[in-house]
Write a protein that holds these residues in place. Structure first.
Motif, PDB file in Angstrom:
ATOM      1  N   ILE A 185      -6.703   3.460   7.079  1.00 30.07           N
ATOM      2  CA  ILE A 185      -7.674   4.265   7.824  1.00 30.07           C
ATOM      3  C   ILE A 185      -8.015   5.540   7.055  1.00 30.07           C
ATOM      4  O   ILE A 185      -7.202   6.048   6.273  1.00 30.07           O
ATOM      5  CB  ILE A 185      -7.147   4.669   9.223  1.00 30.07           C
ATOM      6  CG1 ILE A 185      -5.785   5.368   9.121  1.00 30.07           C
ATOM      7  CG2 ILE A 185      -7.087   3.472  10.138  1.00 30.07           C
ATOM      8  CD1 ILE A 185      -5.386   6.128  10.350  1.00 30.07           C
ATOM      9  N   ARG A 186      -9.233   6.037   7.294  1.00 34.98           N
ATOM     10  CA  ARG A 186      -9.660   7.338   6.788  1.00 34.98           C
ATOM     11  C   ARG A 186     -10.136   8.136   8.000  1.00 34.98           C
ATOM     12  O   ARG A 186     -10.985   7.643   8.758  1.00 34.98           O
ATOM     13  CB  ARG A 186     -10.807   7.146   5.777  1.00 34.98           C
ATOM     14  CG  ARG A 186     -11.518   8.429   5.374  1.00 34.98           C
ATOM     15  CD  ARG A 186     -10.650   9.240   4.443  1.00 34.98           C
ATOM     16  NE  ARG A 186     -11.333  10.431   3.955  1.00 34.98           N
ATOM     17  CZ  ARG A 186     -10.705  11.530   3.552  1.00 34.98           C
ATOM     18  NH1 ARG A 186      -9.383  11.597   3.594  1.00 34.98           N
ATOM     19  NH2 ARG A 186     -11.365  12.560   3.080  1.00 34.98           N
ATOM     20  N   ARG A 209      -4.232   0.516  -4.217  1.00 35.81           N
ATOM     21  CA  ARG A 209      -4.599  -0.853  -3.824  1.00 35.81           C
ATOM     22  C   ARG A 209      -5.779  -0.856  -2.861  1.00 35.81           C
ATOM     23  O   ARG A 209      -6.510  -1.842  -2.744  1.00 35.81           O
ATOM     24  CB  ARG A 209      -3.420  -1.519  -3.102  1.00 35.81           C
ATOM     25  CG  ARG A 209      -2.755  -2.566  -3.928  1.00 35.81           C
ATOM     26  CD  ARG A 209      -1.618  -3.154  -3.143  1.00 35.81           C
ATOM     27  NE  ARG A 209      -0.857  -4.027  -4.002  1.00 35.81           N
ATOM     28  CZ  ARG A 209      -1.135  -5.299  -4.191  1.00 35.81           C
ATOM     29  NH1 ARG A 209      -2.146  -5.871  -3.577  1.00 35.81           N
ATOM     30  NH2 ARG A 209      -0.388  -6.018  -5.008  1.00 35.81           N
ATOM     31  N   VAL A 210      -5.892   0.235  -2.113  1.00 34.40           N
ATOM     32  CA  VAL A 210      -7.038   0.404  -1.217  1.00 34.40           C
ATOM     33  C   VAL A 210      -7.960   1.425  -1.879  1.00 34.40           C
ATOM     34  O   VAL A 210      -7.574   2.574  -2.060  1.00 34.40           O
ATOM     35  CB  VAL A 210      -6.592   0.922   0.171  1.00 34.40           C
ATOM     36  CG1 VAL A 210      -7.791   1.162   1.071  1.00 34.40           C
ATOM     37  CG2 VAL A 210      -5.623  -0.061   0.814  1.00 34.40           C
ATOM     38  N   PRO A 211      -9.163   1.027  -2.263  1.00 37.91           N
ATOM     39  CA  PRO A 211     -10.025   1.959  -2.982  1.00 37.91           C
ATOM     40  C   PRO A 211     -10.513   3.109  -2.111  1.00 37.91           C
ATOM     41  O   PRO A 211     -10.581   2.981  -0.893  1.00 37.91           O
ATOM     42  CB  PRO A 211     -11.196   1.074  -3.441  1.00 37.91           C
ATOM     43  CG  PRO A 211     -11.160  -0.121  -2.573  1.00 37.91           C
ATOM     44  CD  PRO A 211      -9.761  -0.295  -2.078  1.00 37.91           C
ATOM     45  N   VAL A 228       0.849  -1.208   0.000  1.00 31.69           N
ATOM     46  CA  VAL A 228       0.000   0.000   0.000  1.00 31.69           C
ATOM     47  C   VAL A 228       0.882   1.254   0.000  1.00 31.69           C
ATOM     48  O   VAL A 228       0.534   2.263  -0.623  1.00 31.69           O
ATOM     49  CB  VAL A 228      -0.970  -0.018   1.204  1.00 31.69           C
ATOM     50  CG1 VAL A 228      -1.809   1.257   1.250  1.00 31.69           C
ATOM     51  CG2 VAL A 228      -1.867  -1.251   1.149  1.00 31.69           C
ATOM     52  N   MET A 229       2.029   1.188   0.682  1.00 31.18           N
ATOM     53  CA  MET A 229       2.945   2.349   0.695  1.00 31.18           C
ATOM     54  C   MET A 229       3.220   2.837  -0.721  1.00 31.18           C
ATOM     55  O   MET A 229       3.155   4.030  -0.992  1.00 31.18           O
ATOM     56  CB  MET A 229       4.310   1.968   1.308  1.00 31.18           C
ATOM     57  CG  MET A 229       4.321   1.638   2.753  1.00 31.18           C
ATOM     58  SD  MET A 229       6.009   1.155   3.248  1.00 31.18           S
ATOM     59  CE  MET A 229       5.680   0.396   4.833  1.00 31.18           C
ATOM     60  N   VAL A 230       3.580   1.888  -1.604  1.00 31.05           N
ATOM     61  CA  VAL A 230       4.034   2.272  -2.954  1.00 31.05           C
ATOM     62  C   VAL A 230       2.895   2.295  -3.965  1.00 31.05           C
ATOM     63  O   VAL A 230       3.109   2.677  -5.117  1.00 31.05           O
ATOM     64  CB  VAL A 230       5.149   1.321  -3.464  1.00 31.05           C
ATOM     65  CG1 VAL A 230       6.347   1.386  -2.535  1.00 31.05           C
ATOM     66  CG2 VAL A 230       4.649  -0.108  -3.619  1.00 31.05           C
TER      67      VAL A 230
END
Ligand SMILES: NC(=O)c1ccc[n+]([C@@H]2O[C@H](COP(=O)([O-])OP(=O)(O)OC[C@H]3O[C@@H](n4cnc5c(N)ncnc54)[C@H](OP(=O)(O)O)[C@@H]3O)[C@@H](O)[C@H]2O)c1
Length: 219
Positions: free
Chosen positions: A213-214, A145-147, A139-141
């Motif tokens: 997280i959001r 990947r996380v919608p 996810v860092m790069v």
């Protein structure tokens, strides 16, 4: 840009591979100049990188990313050397997780101190920015990947260093500027590192590390 990556694990390799693909010059550092993990990474990027010790990689990088094992990060940083980090941005990605007593891990430092603070104290002349430690390395790069909208927290004592790092997150990895939350000085590392207690439970529940997280604010 010349970038030093301290650490040959999955985080160091994932970040190093992405940065090589973007055309940067990357040196991966390890306790030994030609570790097996380092050689495997170099082969995976078709030789388009360099290997060295922690000190070599710290000296090589205009920016240095610390992706070493959290429980041993200060020992690794001591091998990198103060002179090689003086005045440089040191992005501290590690989490001080101790798996020695099994799952879930405990934190080797917490509450009144943190790995980010220990790194800044160890190298007062380095510009330590704590970030990326709250998400999985894939996810860092590749935040897509996380919608949807989701956030990354950064902190550190040097405002200019944080601005530069926030810009790099956008330029290198595609994070949206509005999704990078500057939480203040390096003591904010305590919260982002202690968040791992929750992160690991969420990982266990979902069975996948591709979440984030959001922060949703009221009016
Ligand atoms: N996995 C993720 O997606 C993720 C996400 C966020 C944050 N993190 C954090 O990122 C860091 C790196 O994680 P990782 O899984 O990629 O790697 P790791 O296995 O935790 O660490 C590998 C690196 O630590 C060094 N190291 C281990 N023991 C050492 C010691 N006693 N003295 C000096 N150096 C030592 C190793 O050196 P050698 O190269 O010499 O073996 C290697 O370069 C960790 O702090 C982790 O908590 C991980």
């Amino acid at each position: 840009m010349k970038i030093g990556i301290l650490g040959t694990g999955m985080v160091g390799s994932t970040l190093a591979t992405k940065l090589v693909k973007l055309g940067h010059q990357v040196m991966m550092g390890s306790r030994t100049a030609d570790s097996d993990a380092g050689r495997k990474w170099l082969q995976s990027v078709g030789g388009k990188g360099k290997l060295g010790t922690f000190a070599d990689a710290a000296a090589f990088g205009e920016i240095v990313l610390d992706c070493t094992n959290g429980a041993n990060a200060i020992a690794a940083l001591r091998q990198a050397g103060a002179a090689n980090l003086r005045g440089k941005i040191l992005i501290q990605v590690g989490n001080p997780l101790d798996f020695s007593k099994g799952m879930p891990p405990t934190l080797t430092v917490c509450n009144t101190d943190s790995l980010g603070e220990q790194a800044q104290r160890e190298y007062p002349e380095a510009r330590v920015v704590k970030e990326l430690n709250t998400v999985n390395c894939e996810v860092m790069v590749d935040p897509a990947r996380v919608p949807g909208e989701h956030d990354l927290i950064i902190c550190g004592n040097d405002a200019a260093a944080k601005r530069e790092v926030a810009n790099r997150l956008v330029e290198w990895f595609g994070w949206k500027p509005g999704n990078v939350i500057d939480l203040g000085d390096i003591t904010a590392s305590r919260g982002t590192e202690m968040f791992l207690a929750l992160w690991i439970r969420l990982f266990g529940k979902f069975g996948s590390p591709h979440f984030n997280i959001r922060v949703v604010r009221g009016k």
